[in-house]
Design a protein around this motif. Sequence first.
Motif, PDB file in Angstrom:
ATOM      1  N   GLU A 147     -29.122   5.023 -32.695  1.00  0.00           N
ATOM      2  CA  GLU A 147     -28.555   5.852 -33.753  1.00  0.00           C
ATOM      3  C   GLU A 147     -28.480   7.288 -33.292  1.00  0.00           C
ATOM      4  N   GLY A 148     -27.574   8.020 -33.914  1.00  0.00           N
ATOM      5  CA  GLY A 148     -27.444   9.427 -33.568  1.00  0.00           C
ATOM      6  C   GLY A 148     -26.725  10.204 -34.648  1.00  0.00           C
ATOM      7  N   GLU A 149     -26.755  11.501 -34.464  1.00  0.00           N
ATOM      8  CA  GLU A 149     -26.102  12.426 -35.396  1.00  0.00           C
ATOM      9  C   GLU A 149     -24.684  12.695 -34.900  1.00  0.00           C
ATOM     10  N   LEU A 150     -23.714  12.493 -35.773  1.00  0.00           N
ATOM     11  CA  LEU A 150     -22.319  12.743 -35.421  1.00  0.00           C
ATOM     12  C   LEU A 150     -22.131  14.250 -35.277  1.00  0.00           C
ATOM     13  N   SER A 166     -32.411   8.119 -32.102  1.00  0.00           N
ATOM     14  CA  SER A 166     -33.386   7.036 -31.951  1.00  0.00           C
ATOM     15  C   SER A 166     -32.807   5.888 -31.131  1.00  0.00           C
ATOM     16  N   ILE A 167     -33.705   5.246 -30.366  1.00  0.00           N
ATOM     17  CA  ILE A 167     -33.346   4.095 -29.540  1.00  0.00           C
ATOM     18  C   ILE A 167     -34.319   2.981 -29.902  1.00  0.00           C
ATOM     19  N   ASN A 168     -33.809   1.925 -30.515  1.00  0.00           N
ATOM     20  CA  ASN A 168     -34.653   0.827 -30.993  1.00  0.00           C
ATOM     21  C   ASN A 168     -34.539  -0.403 -30.100  1.00  0.00           C
ATOM     22  N   LEU A 169     -34.748  -0.193 -28.814  1.00  0.00           N
ATOM     23  CA  LEU A 169     -34.716  -1.269 -27.830  1.00  0.00           C
ATOM     24  C   LEU A 169     -36.063  -1.324 -27.120  1.00  0.00           C
ATOM     25  N   MET A 213     -28.679  23.168 -47.159  1.00  0.00           N
ATOM     26  CA  MET A 213     -28.299  22.730 -45.823  1.00  0.00           C
ATOM     27  C   MET A 213     -27.793  21.294 -45.885  1.00  0.00           C
ATOM     28  N   ALA A 214     -26.725  21.019 -45.159  1.00  0.00           N
ATOM     29  CA  ALA A 214     -26.111  19.694 -45.191  1.00  0.00           C
ATOM     30  C   ALA A 214     -26.966  18.673 -44.441  1.00  0.00           C
ATOM     31  N   GLN A 215     -26.952  17.447 -44.961  1.00  0.00           N
ATOM     32  CA  GLN A 215     -27.661  16.352 -44.311  1.00  0.00           C
ATOM     33  C   GLN A 215     -26.908  15.967 -43.039  1.00  0.00           C
ATOM     34  N   PRO A 216     -27.614  15.677 -41.943  1.00  0.00           N
ATOM     35  CA  PRO A 216     -26.908  15.224 -40.738  1.00  0.00           C
ATOM     36  C   PRO A 216     -26.275  13.856 -40.977  1.00  0.00           C
ATOM     37  N   ASN A 217     -25.132  13.644 -40.375  1.00  0.00           N
ATOM     38  CA  ASN A 217     -24.408  12.388 -40.511  1.00  0.00           C
ATOM     39  C   ASN A 217     -24.912  11.425 -39.435  1.00  0.00           C
ATOM     40  N   ILE A 218     -25.868  10.552 -39.798  1.00  0.00           N
ATOM     41  CA  ILE A 218     -26.471   9.617 -38.856  1.00  0.00           C
ATOM     42  C   ILE A 218     -25.665   8.313 -38.839  1.00  0.00           C
ATOM     43  N   ILE A 219     -25.242   7.905 -37.630  1.00  0.00           N
ATOM     44  CA  ILE A 219     -24.497   6.656 -37.477  1.00  0.00           C
ATOM     45  C   ILE A 219     -25.042   5.898 -36.276  1.00  0.00           C
ATOM     46  N   LYS A 220     -24.751   4.607 -36.229  1.00  0.00           N
ATOM     47  CA  LYS A 220     -25.083   3.803 -35.053  1.00  0.00           C
ATOM     48  C   LYS A 220     -24.002   4.043 -34.013  1.00  0.00           C
ATOM     49  N   LEU A 221     -24.378   4.006 -32.746  1.00  0.00           N
ATOM     50  CA  LEU A 221     -23.395   4.225 -31.688  1.00  0.00           C
ATOM     51  C   LEU A 221     -22.247   3.229 -31.789  1.00  0.00           C
TER      52      LEU A 221
END
Length: 84
Positions: free
Chosen positions: A76-79, A22-25, A1-9
Amino acid sequence: MAQPNIIKLANGQKGNLIKITSINLDGVMRRRLLDLGFVTGAVVEVVRKSPLGDPIAFRVAQTTIALRKEESEKMEGELVANGE
């Protein structure tokens, strides 16, 4: 299974769909963003970036909201889908 592509907004490109993971605020800003629909699991579209990359307009819950790069770098989120 492919790894999710996690990027910052903040690193999203125009037209990208990003599912928030995730929300780091903290404090008032976190509460405000949660109230506006920036919650874990929500899909956010990058609508427009200014020429210098700050601010960035996002569409979430049928609302377009501009965030400073400072805030969007802390989420951060998954593209899900690439834009243009």
